[in-house]
Design a protein around this motif. Structure first.
Motif, PDB file in Angstrom:
ATOM      1  N   ASN A  57      -8.578   6.901   0.696  1.00 52.06           N
ATOM      2  CA  ASN A  57      -7.437   7.814   0.753  1.00 52.06           C
ATOM      3  C   ASN A  57      -7.234   8.526  -0.578  1.00 52.06           C
ATOM      4  O   ASN A  57      -6.901   9.716  -0.617  1.00 52.06           O
ATOM      5  N   PHE A  61      -7.309  12.458  -1.197  1.00 53.99           N
ATOM      6  CA  PHE A  61      -6.189  13.069  -1.898  1.00 53.99           C
ATOM      7  C   PHE A  61      -6.694  13.908  -3.067  1.00 53.99           C
ATOM      8  O   PHE A  61      -6.239  15.042  -3.292  1.00 53.99           O
ATOM      9  N   PHE A 295       1.161  11.325  -3.217  1.00 53.69           N
ATOM     10  CA  PHE A 295       0.224  10.374  -2.623  1.00 53.69           C
ATOM     11  C   PHE A 295       0.944   9.435  -1.654  1.00 53.69           C
ATOM     12  O   PHE A 295       0.446   9.147  -0.564  1.00 53.69           O
ATOM     13  N   ALA A 298       1.586  11.320   1.536  1.00 53.33           N
ATOM     14  CA  ALA A 298       0.383  11.579   2.322  1.00 53.33           C
ATOM     15  C   ALA A 298      -0.219  10.302   2.893  1.00 53.33           C
ATOM     16  O   ALA A 298      -0.724  10.292   4.025  1.00 53.33           O
TER      17      ALA A 298
END
Length: 333
Positions: A57, A61, A295, A298
């Motif tokens: 992730n 990102f 972050f 998301a």
């Protein structure tokens, strides 16, 4: 609560790079691949999947942030993945899958040292540059050779920072190092630096009374610095701090390992006054509050440990590809 200045200096370069000027896209050379990818090798399934998916992730990102600031047709819009479950048994096949893809010209990972020991010789033979965000076994540098790099900081370097800072204010001090008795490997501090003596012992989360006896024994032996590398949870940290300060308010508590200072801040008590923090991994929110918030929005389920290191590693590779590196050898240089 003090986060030691030396660690503040070790800022994640990729986090800063988000705000760098836009990189001008080079002319794409004729090649088999119309764009190039960065791969990730780590645990995406199995018991260690929490770390792997969080690191993946972080790479996604980083790719989103980089693409927003840099229009580069050479850089793929996806991250290639290879699941090794954090297990050396599956590491060879995972590494080979990325090596076999000619459009993958750099890899972030492996996440774990055991998997790294299997994969690194393969990556070296293939000329594949890799940056591990979390594998900290010191032998990996020799195994991985010229294509191996780290964004994770070695615990031995953090330990040296601790010893230097103690020596500055208390030469020939005694440090009591307490580690998680259920962990597979304690990060032991060496004795002898500037005359400093180190004692060590385990802590067990279900045995506060026994832990307090061990702390008292260390204090009676002359320890005035108490390093906590135990289980990361509110109650055990608070118990340790209270038991140390009950002996003397002048005792210094030091936190190291994967403890996030911002997490500790949420349950901070007066018994932790004056504590020193040397985290082995720095969270987004600690380094950059804006990125931390973005972050978390998301990827709300992601962990906080060893994700900035994955972001940083990926960002370096994205920069290299956008700047014109279209082979593994070019990325590595």
């Amino acid at each position: 609560m003090n986060l030691k200045p030396r660690l503040i200096k070790v800022l994640i370069a990729g986090l800063c790079a988000v705000f760098f000027p836009v990189i001008q896209s080079p002319v794409v050379n004729a090649a088999t691949c119309s764009s190039y990818s960065v791969g990730y090798q780590g645990p995406l399934t199995g018991p260690e999947a929490g770390l792997g998916t969080s690191q993946l992730n972080a790479m996604k990102f980083a790719l989103t942030k980089f693409k927003a600031a840099n229009s580069s047709p050479m850089l793929s819009s996806t991250v290639a993945t290879a699941d090794d479950q954090g297990d050396p048994t599956f590491s060879s096949n995972a590494a080979q899958s990325l090596i076999n893809d000619p459009c993958v010209i750099a890899v972030v990972g492996p996440a774990y040292s055991g998997a790294g020991k299997v994969a690194l010789p393969m990556y070296l033979a293939a000329g594949m540059p890799i940056i591990t965000p979390s594998a900290t076994n010191e032998s990996l540098s020799k195994i991985g050779g010229s294509t191996f790099h780290r964004s994770a900081r070695l615990q031995k370097d953090t330990n040296l920072d601790i010893m230097r800072d103690i020596a500055t204010v208390s030469p020939e001090a005694t440090v009591a190092y307490f580690y998680n008795g259920k962990a597979y490997s304690p990060n032991l501090l060496p004795s002898g630096f500037s005359g400093i003596t180190v004692t060590s012992g385990p802590l067990f989360p279900e045995s506060r009374a026994e832990n307090a006896i061990s702390i008292k024994a260390a204090y009676d032996a002359g320890a005035r610095y108490f390093l906590y590398d135990g289980q990361i949870d509110r109650q055990n940290i608070q118990d340790f701090a209270q038991d140390v300060k009950a002996l003397s308010s002048a005792n210094r508590i030091i936190f190291s390992g994967e403890i996030n200072p911002l997490d500790v801040k949420e349950f901070y008590t007066t018994s932790m006054n004056g504590s020193w923090f040397y985290p082995s991994t720095l969270s987004f929110s600690l380094l950059n509050s804006t990125l931390g918030s973005d972050f978390a929005t998301a990827y709300p389920a992601s962990s906080k440990t060893f994700v900035t290191e994955a972001f940083d590693a990926a960002y370096f590779f994205f920069q290299a590809i956008a700047a014109g590196a279209d082979t593994r050898g070019k990325v590595n240089t």
